[in-house]
Scaffold this motif. Structure first.
Motif, PDB file in Angstrom:
ATOM      1  N   LEU A   1       0.459  -1.080  -5.925  1.00 23.20           N
ATOM      2  CA  LEU A   1       0.678  -1.067  -4.472  1.00 23.20           C
ATOM      3  C   LEU A   1       0.715  -2.482  -3.886  1.00 23.20           C
ATOM      4  O   LEU A   1       0.891  -2.654  -2.681  1.00 23.20           O
ATOM      5  N   GLY A   2       0.543  -3.475  -4.745  1.00 23.90           N
ATOM      6  CA  GLY A   2       0.588  -4.854  -4.271  1.00 23.90           C
ATOM      7  C   GLY A   2      -0.763  -5.537  -4.218  1.00 23.90           C
ATOM      8  O   GLY A   2      -0.843  -6.740  -3.973  1.00 23.90           O
ATOM      9  N   ARG A   3      -1.838  -4.769  -4.424  1.00 28.40           N
ATOM     10  CA  ARG A   3      -3.179  -5.353  -4.486  1.00 28.40           C
ATOM     11  C   ARG A   3      -3.846  -4.844  -5.755  1.00 28.40           C
ATOM     12  O   ARG A   3      -3.695  -3.672  -6.121  1.00 28.40           O
ATOM     13  N   LYS A   4      -4.613  -5.718  -6.411  1.00 29.42           N
ATOM     14  CA  LYS A   4      -5.262  -5.339  -7.664  1.00 29.42           C
ATOM     15  C   LYS A   4      -6.759  -5.600  -7.593  1.00 29.42           C
ATOM     16  O   LYS A   4      -7.219  -6.450  -6.841  1.00 29.42           O
ATOM     17  N   PHE A   5      -7.487  -4.885  -8.396  1.00 25.57           N
ATOM     18  CA  PHE A   5      -8.944  -4.943  -8.530  1.00 25.57           C
ATOM     19  C   PHE A   5      -9.604  -4.107  -7.429  1.00 25.57           C
ATOM     20  O   PHE A   5      -9.533  -2.894  -7.494  1.00 25.57           O
TER      21      PHE A   5
END
Length: 336
Positions: A40-44
């Motif tokens: 979605l464009g953000r990780k962690f």
């Protein structure tokens, strides 16, 4: 930040009054990531809680040169020198470390030491740095903002992970940790968690985390863990945390040798799970494990049982603590 910092009136007052800056900050549990996929464009994105112990406490005074003494002095000196060089600080200082969170145990020792040293230098030289500035200067917050959140506010912290333009993961939620709950930390003094270059390589080699698993974990966080905290519902909170632990622990297993890093702690956590303990797991890369109990009575009963049952594990230590709902303490102190 690169231009030389002038010797401030405030520093002169510290020297004249024979005063320095004291910082006390505490460990944190990193309970798990909820989106290791990142499509979605953000990780962690992660959840963690501030503990009342163990702690890092230190004092900083003006001096002729930069020097550090006490536990974890080598780490403290590297941090101090990096900050002084980045900001071109024209005056020396001495750091006296009184206590330090155990290194490479999964309790955030590096971040807390960096923020403590940076905050003390900031106060001593009147630098007007934000906590985010200090994190960037000391290369902290690469994947998680939990340590910054607990340093600033305490309590239970949720960070929003890293996007394309993120330097430090933003804090997107905070909750009070129930005052009646207690936490048992499980230390394996013979083992250290994955860290440094080994950690970077581990993330590089791990396979892609399934998007459907990330979606499930996000739902557990938003619709189970956070409401359960608000209602002091430990079984529901524990179910969400166990789900995080199982899915992320199994994902990290190739890098750390199993769902949990320490074989001894893995055995203990497995038995606790079989015994019906509601909330348990490993903090970050470990090896430190944890179990959360509903109150002091339950925690002391479990602590006694653990110390008796695992007395044949000399490398294992159990410590009873609790969550803390306030951030680091920064104050003026006297030169002794």
């Amino acid at each position: 930040m690169a231009s030389q910092v002038p010797v401030s009136r405030k520093l002169k007052e510290f020297i004249i009054n024979k005063q320095g800056v004291s910082v006390v900050t505490t460990a944190r549990l990193h309970m798990g990531f909820f989106d290791l996929n990142g499509n979605l464009g953000r990780k962690f994105g992660s959840i963690g809680v501030s503990l009342d112990k163990p702690a890092t406490s230190l004092q900083v005074f003006a001096a002729d040169t930069i020097s550090v003494e006490g536990p974890s002095a080598e780490r403290g000196l590297k941090i101090a020198q990096a900050i002084a060089q980045s900001l071109d600080i024209p005056h020396g200082f001495h750091i006296r470390i009184q206590t330090a969170i155990p290194e490479h145990a999964g309790l955030g020792s590096g971040t807390q030491m960096s923020l403590a040293v940076g905050s003390a230098i900031n106060q001593l030289f009147n630098l007007d740095l934000s906590l985010r500035d200090i994190a960037v200067l000391t290369s902290r917050g690469a994947r998680s903002g939990i340590g910054l959140g607990t340093f600033a506010h305490g309590g239970v912290i949720v960070d929003g992970g890293r996007g394309e333009g993120t330097d430090v993961p933003p804090i997107i939620a905070r909750s009070e940790f129930p005052q009646e709950w207690r936490i048992i930390l499980i230390f394996d003094r013979s083992h250290t968690g994955v860290h440094g270059a080994e950690e970077l390589e581990a993330f590089r080699r791990l396979p892609e985390f399934p998007a459907d698993s990330a979606a499930i974990l996000c739902r557990h966080l938003l619709m189970q863990a956070l409401p359960a905290l608000a209602e002091h519902d430990l079984p529901a909170f524990g179910q969400a945390i166990r789900e995080l632990q199982w899915r992320t622990g199994d994902h990290f297993a190739p890098a750390q040798g199993g769902r949990y890093a320490s074989p001894a702690i893995s055995k203990i956590l497995g038995q606790l799970e079989a015994d019906g303990v509601d909330c348990l797991g490993q903090s970050s890369w470990g090896p430190t494990g944890f179990a959360i109990c509903a109150d002091e009575t339950d925690a002391r009963a479990l602590l006694d049982a653990l110390e008796s049952r695992y007395s044949h594990f000399p490398q294992v230590e159990f410590v009873l603590c609790q969550g803390i709902n306030s951030g680091a303490q920064i104050s003026t102190c006297s030169v002794e």
